[in-house]
Design an enzyme around this catalytic site. Structure first.
Site, PDB file in Angstrom:
ATOM      1  N   GLU A  66      24.776  40.922  24.768  1.00  0.00           N
ATOM      2  CA  GLU A  66      25.617  40.021  23.965  1.00  0.00           C
ATOM      3  C   GLU A  66      26.240  40.752  22.794  1.00  0.00           C
ATOM      4  O   GLU A  66      25.961  40.440  21.629  1.00  0.00           O
ATOM      5  CB  GLU A  66      24.746  38.882  23.404  1.00  0.00           C
ATOM      6  CG  GLU A  66      23.957  38.112  24.421  1.00  0.00           C
ATOM      7  CD  GLU A  66      22.939  37.167  23.764  1.00  0.00           C
ATOM      8  OE1 GLU A  66      22.644  37.321  22.566  1.00  0.00           O
ATOM      9  OE2 GLU A  66      22.449  36.275  24.463  1.00  0.00           O
ATOM     10  N   PRO A  67      27.076  41.731  23.055  1.00  0.00           N
ATOM     11  CA  PRO A  67      27.642  42.482  21.937  1.00  0.00           C
ATOM     12  C   PRO A  67      28.741  41.708  21.224  1.00  0.00           C
ATOM     13  O   PRO A  67      29.520  40.988  21.856  1.00  0.00           O
ATOM     14  CB  PRO A  67      28.229  43.717  22.619  1.00  0.00           C
ATOM     15  CG  PRO A  67      28.581  43.233  23.989  1.00  0.00           C
ATOM     16  CD  PRO A  67      27.588  42.173  24.353  1.00  0.00           C
ATOM     17  N   CYS A 115      37.327  34.222  -8.632  1.00  0.00           N
ATOM     18  CA  CYS A 115      36.601  34.207  -9.912  1.00  0.00           C
ATOM     19  C   CYS A 115      35.119  34.468  -9.727  1.00  0.00           C
ATOM     20  O   CYS A 115      34.283  33.581  -9.961  1.00  0.00           O
ATOM     21  CB  CYS A 115      36.806  32.858 -10.583  1.00  0.00           C
ATOM     22  SG  CYS A 115      38.531  32.568 -10.856  1.00  0.00           S
ATOM     23  N   GLU A 116      34.782  35.638  -9.254  1.00  0.00           N
ATOM     24  CA  GLU A 116      33.386  36.053  -9.066  1.00  0.00           C
ATOM     25  C   GLU A 116      33.349  37.558  -9.283  1.00  0.00           C
ATOM     26  O   GLU A 116      34.199  38.275  -8.727  1.00  0.00           O
ATOM     27  CB  GLU A 116      32.923  35.819  -7.614  1.00  0.00           C
ATOM     28  CG  GLU A 116      32.965  34.412  -7.118  1.00  0.00           C
ATOM     29  CD  GLU A 116      31.679  33.638  -7.342  1.00  0.00           C
ATOM     30  OE1 GLU A 116      30.665  34.231  -7.732  1.00  0.00           O
ATOM     31  OE2 GLU A 116      31.727  32.406  -7.141  1.00  0.00           O
ATOM     32  N   TYR A 141      26.716  41.890   1.742  1.00  0.00           N
ATOM     33  CA  TYR A 141      25.741  42.908   2.181  1.00  0.00           C
ATOM     34  C   TYR A 141      25.931  44.248   1.471  1.00  0.00           C
ATOM     35  O   TYR A 141      25.315  45.227   1.847  1.00  0.00           O
ATOM     36  CB  TYR A 141      25.890  43.192   3.688  1.00  0.00           C
ATOM     37  CG  TYR A 141      25.953  41.996   4.579  1.00  0.00           C
ATOM     38  CD1 TYR A 141      24.863  41.141   4.727  1.00  0.00           C
ATOM     39  CD2 TYR A 141      27.105  41.731   5.317  1.00  0.00           C
ATOM     40  CE1 TYR A 141      24.932  40.061   5.584  1.00  0.00           C
ATOM     41  CE2 TYR A 141      27.175  40.645   6.177  1.00  0.00           C
ATOM     42  CZ  TYR A 141      26.080  39.818   6.303  1.00  0.00           C
ATOM     43  OH  TYR A 141      26.149  38.748   7.149  1.00  0.00           O
ATOM     44  N   ARG A 188      31.926  40.727   3.768  1.00  0.00           N
ATOM     45  CA  ARG A 188      30.835  41.683   4.010  1.00  0.00           C
ATOM     46  C   ARG A 188      30.490  42.570   2.813  1.00  0.00           C
ATOM     47  O   ARG A 188      29.318  42.767   2.507  1.00  0.00           O
ATOM     48  CB  ARG A 188      31.127  42.536   5.259  1.00  0.00           C
ATOM     49  CG  ARG A 188      31.330  41.708   6.530  1.00  0.00           C
ATOM     50  CD  ARG A 188      31.318  42.540   7.806  1.00  0.00           C
ATOM     51  NE  ARG A 188      29.977  42.973   8.129  1.00  0.00           N
ATOM     52  CZ  ARG A 188      29.517  44.191   7.940  1.00  0.00           C
ATOM     53  NH1 ARG A 188      30.307  45.125   7.467  1.00  0.00           N
ATOM     54  NH2 ARG A 188      28.277  44.486   8.246  1.00  0.00           N
ATOM     55  N   TYR A 234      32.915  39.787  12.143  1.00  0.00           N
ATOM     56  CA  TYR A 234      32.362  39.134  10.965  1.00  0.00           C
ATOM     57  C   TYR A 234      33.299  39.277   9.770  1.00  0.00           C
ATOM     58  O   TYR A 234      32.857  39.432   8.634  1.00  0.00           O
ATOM     59  CB  TYR A 234      30.952  39.682  10.671  1.00  0.00           C
ATOM     60  CG  TYR A 234      30.065  39.647  11.888  1.00  0.00           C
ATOM     61  CD1 TYR A 234      29.654  38.421  12.399  1.00  0.00           C
ATOM     62  CD2 TYR A 234      29.694  40.812  12.569  1.00  0.00           C
ATOM     63  CE1 TYR A 234      28.864  38.364  13.551  1.00  0.00           C
ATOM     64  CE2 TYR A 234      28.917  40.762  13.714  1.00  0.00           C
ATOM     65  CZ  TYR A 234      28.504  39.535  14.201  1.00  0.00           C
ATOM     66  OH  TYR A 234      27.747  39.485  15.328  1.00  0.00           O
ATOM     67  N   ARG A 292      29.873  42.928  17.473  1.00  0.00           N
ATOM     68  CA  ARG A 292      30.450  43.976  16.624  1.00  0.00           C
ATOM     69  C   ARG A 292      30.993  45.165  17.429  1.00  0.00           C
ATOM     70  O   ARG A 292      32.071  45.669  17.158  1.00  0.00           O
ATOM     71  CB  ARG A 292      29.352  44.466  15.682  1.00  0.00           C
ATOM     72  CG  ARG A 292      29.834  45.359  14.574  1.00  0.00           C
ATOM     73  CD  ARG A 292      28.652  45.908  13.774  1.00  0.00           C
ATOM     74  NE  ARG A 292      27.601  44.976  13.538  1.00  0.00           N
ATOM     75  CZ  ARG A 292      27.413  44.296  12.396  1.00  0.00           C
ATOM     76  NH1 ARG A 292      28.239  44.493  11.386  1.00  0.00           N
ATOM     77  NH2 ARG A 292      26.402  43.466  12.255  1.00  0.00           N
ATOM     78  N   GLY A 320      23.734  43.616  19.117  1.00  0.00           N
ATOM     79  CA  GLY A 320      23.181  44.492  18.106  1.00  0.00           C
ATOM     80  C   GLY A 320      23.676  45.922  18.092  1.00  0.00           C
ATOM     81  O   GLY A 320      23.426  46.651  17.128  1.00  0.00           O
TER      82      GLY A 320
HETATM   83  N1  LLP Z   1      23.188  37.639  20.066  1.00  0.00           N
HETATM   84  C1  LLP Z   1      22.538  36.966  19.106  1.00  0.00           C
HETATM   85  C2  LLP Z   1      21.465  36.052  19.474  1.00  0.00           C
HETATM   86  C3  LLP Z   1      22.892  37.157  17.753  1.00  0.00           C
HETATM   87  O1  LLP Z   1      22.239  36.499  16.800  1.00  0.00           O
HETATM   88  C4  LLP Z   1      23.936  38.054  17.411  1.00  0.00           C
HETATM   89  C5  LLP Z   1      24.350  38.247  16.018  1.00  0.00           C
HETATM   90  C6  LLP Z   1      24.601  38.724  18.460  1.00  0.00           C
HETATM   91  C7  LLP Z   1      24.180  38.513  19.765  1.00  0.00           C
HETATM   92  C8  LLP Z   1      25.711  39.687  18.211  1.00  0.00           C
HETATM   93  O2  LLP Z   1      25.284  40.770  17.449  1.00  0.00           O
HETATM   94  P1  LLP Z   1      26.194  42.077  17.278  1.00  0.00           P
HETATM   95  O3  LLP Z   1      26.354  42.719  18.634  1.00  0.00           O
HETATM   96  O4  LLP Z   1      27.498  41.670  16.716  1.00  0.00           O
HETATM   97  O5  LLP Z   1      25.418  42.926  16.341  1.00  0.00           O
HETATM   98  N2  LLP Z   1      27.357  38.744   9.653  1.00  0.00           N
HETATM   99  C9  LLP Z   1      26.607  39.951   9.903  1.00  0.00           C
HETATM  100  C10 LLP Z   1      26.122  40.020  11.331  1.00  0.00           C
HETATM  101  C11 LLP Z   1      25.286  38.838  11.752  1.00  0.00           C
HETATM  102  C12 LLP Z   1      24.870  38.917  13.195  1.00  0.00           C
HETATM  103  C13 LLP Z   1      24.231  37.664  13.657  1.00  0.00           C
HETATM  104  N3  LLP Z   1      23.832  37.652  15.028  1.00  0.00           N
HETATM  105  C14 LLP Z   1      27.467  41.151   9.514  1.00  0.00           C
HETATM  106  O6  LLP Z   1      28.589  40.950   9.060  1.00  0.00           O
HETATM  107  O7  LLP Z   1      27.021  42.294   9.629  1.00  0.00           O
END
Ligand code: LLP
Length: 403
Positions: free
Chosen positions: A259-260, A328-329, A302, A298, A357, A262, A225
């Site tokens: 669990e990073p 075509c959108e 979003y 993205r 992503y 992004r 996150g």
């Molecule tokens: N752990 C779990 C359980 C998760 O569901 C996620 C992301 C992560 C770790 C990694 O999160 P991060 O560190 O990358 O924020 N497609 C969306 C993001 C969806 C994230 C889903 N879960 C976007 O493009 O912003």
């Protein structure tokens, strides 16, 4: 500096380019923030699941957070050791659970009572004990985009505190379950520390109440996150992040897992696309490029902001344009009302922060082959996924064509 023109020339466009040295820097900064504590950085494979990317993290000692057995297999292929692999997700099939147990990964992160029952049954059939954690939903508003918010009760993820406690007691009494961890993940692209800290306080309290009844957990998994800068966001510093989490764990001797996804890959990635032409409909100006929403979803999904740099010789005054792809959108755009100088056929646009992503959320919509992916490391570029050809796209259908 990455020479995007040279890369576009060699590998063609549209093209994903990843700066592996930047990924290294991000990984090391986060690992350093937890120095002196037992910790595992488990890279969230979904953010960018290219095997070479996962292998890059494996070589630095990273673990892997996976949400399908496909991702688990990728993690193994890339050289992540079983004891650093976590398998999460709200809907795991029996076959996935079985394979995860057989592969002896660190733990399966269980997201419902029903799932706990399935894991127990499958472990019993395999005559073994499955290591599990439980994903707790602390009901905290992470203050991010609703589509990537996950820690509220109206989200589908995890279980509430009292259910979690009941599940730990059941697991602890089971011959076939070994509860080793606790997990929460309140959302993605978090730019405020307070919600993470609040969630950690709640979950650490649950750990203490479990200790009181002799259920001792080893792993405190705070999910992913950590937000990044796409535009002018203020972001959380890894050191402050680590301190906030550690401060909630007083008197608890646990290994911290984060669990990073992004944070490690987003700003290492660039999506390079070529200008096909400009056009004007009434007052509205468009730049039409060869990349599209099937490559980088993205902005369409979003309304996400991605900085865009034009590599052009043109010296005209910048004007506001919509940057759109050939799909075509009407939702097929990378930016709206974005200031760019006048552009010529074949000029390049570099779309930034595309390493997480990006490729992974791509598709073959409109029978468009997915882009090639290139890694740049120590000034050297190498292909890490070749461009999809038309033959690749039809390979799984061709044999079924009837006369
Ligand atoms: N752990 C779990 C359980 C998760 O569901 C996620 C992301 C992560 C770790 C990694 O999160 P991060 O560190 O990358 O924020 N497609 C969306 C993001 C969806 C994230 C889903 N879960 C976007 O493009 O912003």
């Amino acid at each position: 500096m990455i020479d995007f023109k040279a890369l576009a020339q060699e590998y063609g466009t549209p093209l994903y380019v990843y700066d592996f040295d930047y990924m290294t820097k991000q990984y090391e900064e986060l690992k350093e923030a937890f120095r002196g504590r037992k910790s595992i950085v488990a890279y969230a494979v979904k953010a960018n699941s290219n095997l070479s990317v996962v292998k890059h993290f494996a070589k630095m000692g990273s673990g892997a957070d996976c949400v399908s057995i496909g991702e688990v297999r990728r993690a193994f292929l890339a050289g992540i050791p079983a004891y650093k692999i976590i398998f999460s997700g709200v809907g795991k099939s029996d076959a996935e659970i079985r394979e995860a147990i057989e592969r002896d990964i660190l733990y399966i992160n269980v997201e419902s009572e029903a799932e706990l029952g399935r894991v127990e049954l499958i472990a019993k059939a395999l005559d073994t004990k499955a290591r599990i954690s439980i994903r707790v939903n602390p009901n905290i508003d992470p203050k991010t985009h609703p589509y990537i918010s996950t820690g509220l009760h109206d989200n589908k993820f995890g279980v509430d505190l009292s259910t979690a406690k009941r599940m730990y007691i059941k697991a602890n009494n089971s011959e076939n379950l070994d509860p080793v961890g606790i997990h929460f993940h309140i959302g993605s692209q978090l730019t405020e520390l307070e919600p993470i800290r609040e969630a950690a306080v709640i979950v650490a309290d649950l750990v203490r109440s479990l200790e009181a009844i002799d259920i001792e957990l080893k792993f405190f998994d705070v999910g992913g996150g950590l937000g990044i800068k796409y535009n002018d966001e203020t972001t959380i510093k890894p050191y402050d992040y680590a301190q906030a989490i550690l401060s909630t764990l007083t008197a608890l001797d646990m290994t911290i897992i984060c669990e990073p996804g992004r944070f490690l890959t987003a700003n290492a990635g660039y999506f390079v696309t070529k200008v096909l032409y400009e056009k004007q409909n009434g007052e509205k100006k468009f730049v039409v490029v060869d990349g599209a929403m099937n490559d980088l979803l993205r902005p369409s999904l979003y309304n996400a902001y991605h900085e865009i740099e034009a590599l052009t010789q043109s010296e005209g005054e910048p004007r506001e344009v919509d940057i759109v792809g050939p799909v075509c959108e009407s939702g097929d755009f990378f930016a709206k009302d974005y200031k760019l100088p006048p552009l010529n056929h074949n000029d390049l646009l570099v779309i930034k922060s595309a390493g997480a992503y990006g490729f992974g959320m791509g598709s073959n919509y409109n029978t468009r082959g997915r882009s090639a992916e290139v890694a740049v490391e120590n000034g050297k570029a190498r292909l890490i996924r070749r461009r999809e050809s038309f033959d690749d796209l039809i390979a799984l259908e061709r044999e079924f064509l009837e006369d």
